[in-house]
Motif scaffolding. Structure first.
Motif, short mmCIF file in Angstrom:
data_model
loop_
_atom_site.label_atom_id
_atom_site.label_comp_id
_atom_site.label_asym_id
_atom_site.label_seq_id
_atom_site.Cartn_x
_atom_site.Cartn_y
_atom_site.Cartn_z
N PHE A 476 0.87 -1.17 0.00
CA PHE A 476 0.00 0.00 0.00
C PHE A 476 0.92 1.22 0.00
O PHE A 476 1.58 1.51 0.99
N LEU A 477 0.99 1.90 -1.15
CA LEU A 477 1.85 3.08 -1.30
C LEU A 477 0.95 4.24 -1.77
O LEU A 477 0.87 4.53 -2.96
N PRO A 478 0.26 4.90 -0.83
CA PRO A 478 -0.73 5.92 -1.22
C PRO A 478 -0.08 7.20 -1.69
O PRO A 478 1.10 7.47 -1.44
N ASP A 479 -0.89 8.02 -2.35
CA ASP A 479 -0.42 9.32 -2.83
C ASP A 479 -0.74 10.43 -1.83
O ASP A 479 -0.73 11.61 -2.18
N GLY A 480 -1.03 10.07 -0.60
CA GLY A 480 -1.35 11.06 0.42
C GLY A 480 -2.56 10.63 1.21
O GLY A 480 -2.96 9.46 1.20
N GLN A 481 -3.17 11.59 1.92
CA GLN A 481 -4.34 11.30 2.73
C GLN A 481 -5.51 10.87 1.84
O GLN A 481 -5.59 11.21 0.67
N GLY A 482 -6.45 10.13 2.45
CA GLY A 482 -7.64 9.73 1.72
C GLY A 482 -8.48 10.93 1.33
O GLY A 482 -8.63 11.88 2.10
N GLN A 483 -9.03 10.89 0.12
CA GLN A 483 -9.84 12.00 -0.39
C GLN A 483 -11.32 11.62 -0.32
O GLN A 483 -11.69 10.49 -0.66
N PRO A 484 -12.19 12.54 0.11
CA PRO A 484 -13.61 12.21 0.24
C PRO A 484 -14.22 11.72 -1.07
O PRO A 484 -13.89 12.23 -2.14
N TYR A 485 -15.10 10.75 -0.95
CA TYR A 485 -15.86 10.25 -2.09
C TYR A 485 -16.89 11.33 -2.45
O TYR A 485 -17.70 11.73 -1.61
N VAL A 486 -16.85 11.79 -3.69
CA VAL A 486 -17.73 12.88 -4.12
C VAL A 486 -18.69 12.36 -5.18
O VAL A 486 -18.27 11.78 -6.19
N SER A 487 -19.99 12.56 -4.95
CA SER A 487 -21.00 12.23 -5.94
C SER A 487 -21.35 13.47 -6.74
O SER A 487 -21.47 14.57 -6.18
N LEU A 488 -21.53 13.32 -8.04
CA LEU A 488 -21.87 14.46 -8.89
C LEU A 488 -23.27 14.97 -8.60
O LEU A 488 -23.59 16.13 -8.84
N ARG A 489 -24.12 14.09 -8.06
CA ARG A 489 -25.49 14.49 -7.71
C ARG A 489 -25.87 13.76 -6.43
O ARG A 489 -25.27 12.73 -6.09
N PRO A 490 -26.85 14.27 -5.67
CA PRO A 490 -27.24 13.59 -4.43
C PRO A 490 -27.67 12.16 -4.72
O PRO A 490 -28.45 11.90 -5.64
N PRO A 491 -27.17 11.20 -3.95
CA PRO A 491 -27.51 9.80 -4.22
C PRO A 491 -28.96 9.48 -3.88
O PRO A 491 -29.56 10.10 -2.99
N PHE A 492 -29.50 8.52 -4.59
CA PHE A 492 -30.84 8.02 -4.30
C PHE A 492 -30.80 7.32 -2.94
O PHE A 492 -29.89 6.53 -2.65
N VAL A 493 -31.78 7.63 -2.06
CA VAL A 493 -31.82 7.07 -0.71
C VAL A 493 -33.18 6.42 -0.49
O VAL A 493 -34.23 7.01 -0.81
N ARG A 494 -33.17 5.20 0.06
CA ARG A 494 -34.41 4.46 0.33
C ARG A 494 -34.47 4.11 1.82
O ARG A 494 -33.53 3.51 2.36
N VAL A 495 -35.55 4.51 2.48
CA VAL A 495 -35.72 4.24 3.90
C VAL A 495 -36.82 3.20 4.07
O VAL A 495 -37.92 3.34 3.52
N THR A 496 -36.51 2.14 4.82
CA THR A 496 -37.48 1.09 5.14
C THR A 496 -37.81 1.17 6.63
O THR A 496 -36.90 1.27 7.46
#
Length: 785
Positions: A476-496
């Motif tokens: 594991f040879l990373p290029d630095g700190q972890g970068q936040p996962y970015v969605s281009l649009r708000p993700p679809f969310v389903r509540v049960t």
């Protein structure tokens, strides 16, 4: 172990590798000249530019002195005059010519050195046993104990680096699909072994020849061997070539399928009132699991059970654990008007939930049925399922966020939220959870003390360095700190929301993330189930991570288990590179301060870290396009759609000793079967764990089984109220006669863990006594009463 009873004397190689250029001394340019497979004219040479010379009377003196100089320099790093110089490497000594070259040339060097008294050396070929025997003699000659001569290390050797910042923390996660498959295989073998052993005793008593003559014992043996093979250091690690991984996966897949037959036949015999009615068709099982896996690299899918009002279906649920359990069972059926009856004939409360063909479309042909099951230790219970208009079922409700539209709802109430400002919440009797509009957890309230806790879940990407050496299967040879996962649009969310469970699912491009709360007592109700379906098959040189953030002040300390049995303290050290602070997590990781403990329980082995105070990070998958020069010769780009399963447990700590309880959860789920089905659920563990399996004597199995007992450690800083662990301690003592209620124990004799050896003074026992954390193995002979 506060003493030295379990200490292991280890030899550590001080240089870069275990190959011949790096084992005779500190200079590989010289050591390579004494690897005689690399003589000029062969397939291999020395990369340092100076080839070996064949030993002859004309050069033996100079060559012996050159080699001995390296040995002497290496010996300065050790505490005795006994030195080990390994002579070999991977894929070596496969041809007679190499044996001949190495042996003939080294014999001449040894003969010369041993014939020169002024050199003060005695050198010979030897085994590892010869080396450690000589080491003990050298220590005894100094009239000291090995404990006083050698330093003692508490802990382990993680995380390993062979040079520079090349830490081997990548393989903790590589090929996570198969790491999960390994754990499923472990669990299924355990269930099959115990059920088979119990059924075999009944078959012997009632002379059920069809069962006694079945190939089940041979099948079990092969399954154990396939699981054992997968423990190879290039299998479970994910560091094998693609085609070898397929072979490992195929072996596991075939054994998983064959174990279903053993579990089904054994359970069928055990639940039959009239044992003489037992029939077994080799081509078809009377009882089948309710999940089917179509290939070695696909996820298991639940089958749909066809119901009717006239002919009920029967679901057999098995608890492979040694303590009674209340757990949720979920199956799929073809009708929403379903009734479930317990073994006593009473209706069971049922939640009927939608089965989604995709994230927005509800199936019109299948429904999920969930209910609570209470199963005794190692017990089987039969539930009756039938189609009925008078069912006591409750439909789940659904709320959708960030939605573009919905297909046919069918019978379910589905609400589409548009521009709603309220937070997303779900709750059960123990917990309330708040989520942001992306469906990611933000905070939790424990209802026991009504305190709110920040508990944020987010996803991150790690890339790989732009230097020449990059991440691969091992590194594991990373290029630095972890970068936040970015969605281009708000993700679809389903509540049960339902009577049995409620959950929130968010659909990101690379992860389907679900957090579920069960309305049930015990650990399952007090913890949050997290499942991630990960698919990173379209990315390059990236690793995806789930981070859980809290306000716990763990002061750079966190804990991971070593093997499902021990917990090892870790410390995040800022002076080390990021990749050095990643450790293997087999079953759990946790952080804590004076007031709280936050635990992540894992159903698969993965890499974990705590890069900042209050955080736990878990690596979920990695896709790397290049080799990292550690022997694999390829990248890791055969990624599968992978299911990761976790539990998050937030507990209050107390400085006062409370009723003691066990804090380890192991992966033995409920196994369910029916005339077409089974069910899966998570579980908890308690004081004593045992495992039964047959072992072979000669050509067939013996009349004994293996009984493996493990007394777990206790942590007395946590309340055991309401968690369903009736764990009154007996200080490690247990009566053999009270182990089983349907069997008489005819004999119990201690054995080695592998069952290969018994102590010379071994004799029949009536009481077992174990110290905390100890594992003991016995040969047990049972008789059905």
């Amino acid at each position: 172990d506060l003493g030295s009873a379990t200490d292991i004397l280890c030899h550590m190689m001080p240089f870069y590798s275990y190959d011949i250029p790096h084992t005779c001394g500190p200079d590989p340019k010289i050591c390579c000249q004494f690897d005689f497979k690399r003589l000029p004219g062969g397939r291999y040479g020395c990369p340092w530019g100076v080839p070996p010379e064949a030993i002859s009377p004309g050069n033996v003196q100079s060559r012996a002195q050159m080699l001995l100089d390296q040995y002497r320099k290496k010996s300065k790093l050790f505490r005795t005059k006994v030195l080990l110089a390994p002579l070999g490497d991977d894929f070596r000594f496969s041809e007679y010519t190499e044996w001949d070259l190495q042996c003939r040339n080294y014999e001449q060097l040894f003969s010369y050195m041993n014939s020169q008294p002024h050199l003060k050396v005695k050198i010979q070929f030897g085994t590892l046993s010869d080396y450690f025997d000589a080491l003990e003699k050298a220590v005894a000659a100094e009239k000291k104990s090995s404990q006083s001569v050698f330093p003692a290390l508490s802990g382990d050797f993680f995380t390993y680096a062979d040079r520079d910042d090349h830490y081997w923390s990548g393989y903790f996660t590589s090929r996570p699909f198969y790491k999960r498959m390994d754990r499923i295989m472990e669990s299924r073998i355990r269930a099959a072994e115990i059920l088979y052993q119990l059924a075999l005793k009944q078959a012997q008593k009632y002379k059920i020849n069809k069962f006694l003559s079945s190939p089940h014992y041979t099948t079990l043996t092969e399954a154990r061997r396939n699981l054992g093979l997968f423990q190879h250091h290039d299998a479970i690690t994910g560091t094998a070539k693609d085609w070898v991984v397929v072979d490992y996966g195929t072996r596991l897949f075939q054994s998983l399928n064959s174990l279903e037959k053993i579990i089904g036949d054994s359970a069928f015999l055990l639940i039959l009132k009239d044992k003489k009615l037992y029939q077994s068709d080799p081509s078809k099982a009377f009882l089948e699991m309710d999940t089917k896996q179509s290939s070695q690299d696909s996820l298991p899918q639940k089958i749909i059970i066809q119901l009717s009002a006239q002919e009920p279906r029967y679901l057999v649920v098995y608890n492979p654990f040694e303590q009674e359990r209340h757990s949720v069972v979920s199956i799929r059926v073809n009708s929403a008007t379903v009734k479930v009856l317990s073994d006593s004939g009473k209706p069971v409360e049922v939640q009927v939930s939608a089965v989604w063909n995709d994230m927005r479309t509800i199936s019109q042909a299948a429904y999920e049925v969930s209910f609570l099951a209470h199963i005794p230790p190692l017990g089987l219970k039969v539930f009756k399922i039938l189609e009925s208009q008078s069912s006591s079922s409750h439909l789940a409700d659904y709320v959708l966020y960030n939605n573009d539209g919905l297909a046919e709802n069918g019978i379910f109430h589905v609400k589409n939220m548009v521009d709603a400002g309220d937070a997303i919440t779900i709750e059960n009797p123990f917990l309330a959870i708040w989520f942001d509009r992306s469906g990611l957890m933000e905070k939790v309230r424990r209802k026991e003390d009504s305190r709110q806790h920040e508990l944020k879940v987010q996803f991150l990407w790690y890339g790989t360095t732009n230097k020449r050496d990059k991440s691969g299967a091992y590194l594991f040879l990373p290029d630095g700190q972890g970068q936040p996962y970015v969605s281009l649009r708000p993700p679809f969310v389903r509540v049960t929301r339902g009577r049995i469970y409620s959950d929130v699912t968010c659909f990101l491009e690379h992860v389907t993330h679900k957090v579920r709360l069960y309305n049930i007592q015990g650990i399952e109700g007090q913890s949050m189930e997290v499942s991630n379906i990960v698919n990173i098959r379209n990315v390059h040189n990236r690793e995806i991570v789930m981070r859980i953030s809290s306000k716990i002040n763990n002061q750079n300390r966190y804990y991971t288990d070593l093997n499902g049995y021990q917990i090892q303290p870790r410390r995040t050290m800022s002076k080390l590179p990021l990749q050095a602070n990643v450790y293997p997590m087999c079953t759990m990781a946790y952080i804590q301060d004076a007031e709280h403990r936050l635990t992540l329980l894992s159903a698969q082995s993965l890499g974990a870290s705590s890069m900042a105070s209050g955080q736990i990070e878990v690596f979920m998958d990695r896709r790397l396009m290049q080799d990292d020069n550690r022997g694999l010769g390829q990248g890791v780009h055969d990624n599968k759609i992978t299911a990761n399963l976790f539990r998050i447990l937030l507990e209050k700590r107390s400085a006062v000793n409370m009723e003691c309880l066990v804090k380890i959860t192991l992966p033995h789920p409920f196994a369910g079967l029916a005339s077409q089905l089974s069910a899966r659920s998570n579980h908890f563990s308690v004081c004593m764990e045992y495992r039964c399996s047959h072992f072979q004597m000669g050509k067939g199995y013996s009349d004994e089984a293996a009984l493996i007992l493990h007394r777990k450690g206790f942590d007395c800083q946590f309340s055991s109220r309401g968690i369903g662990l009736p764990c009154s301690t007996t200080q490690g003592k247990m009566s053999v006669l009270k182990l089983f209620n349907k069997f008489a124990v005819e004999s119990l004799v201690p054995s080695s863990l592998s069952l290969m050896h018994s102590p010379p003074d071994a004799q029949n026992m009536s009481e077992v006594s174990l110290s905390p954390m100890e594992i003991s193995t016995f040969r047990i002979r049972l008789r059905w009463t």
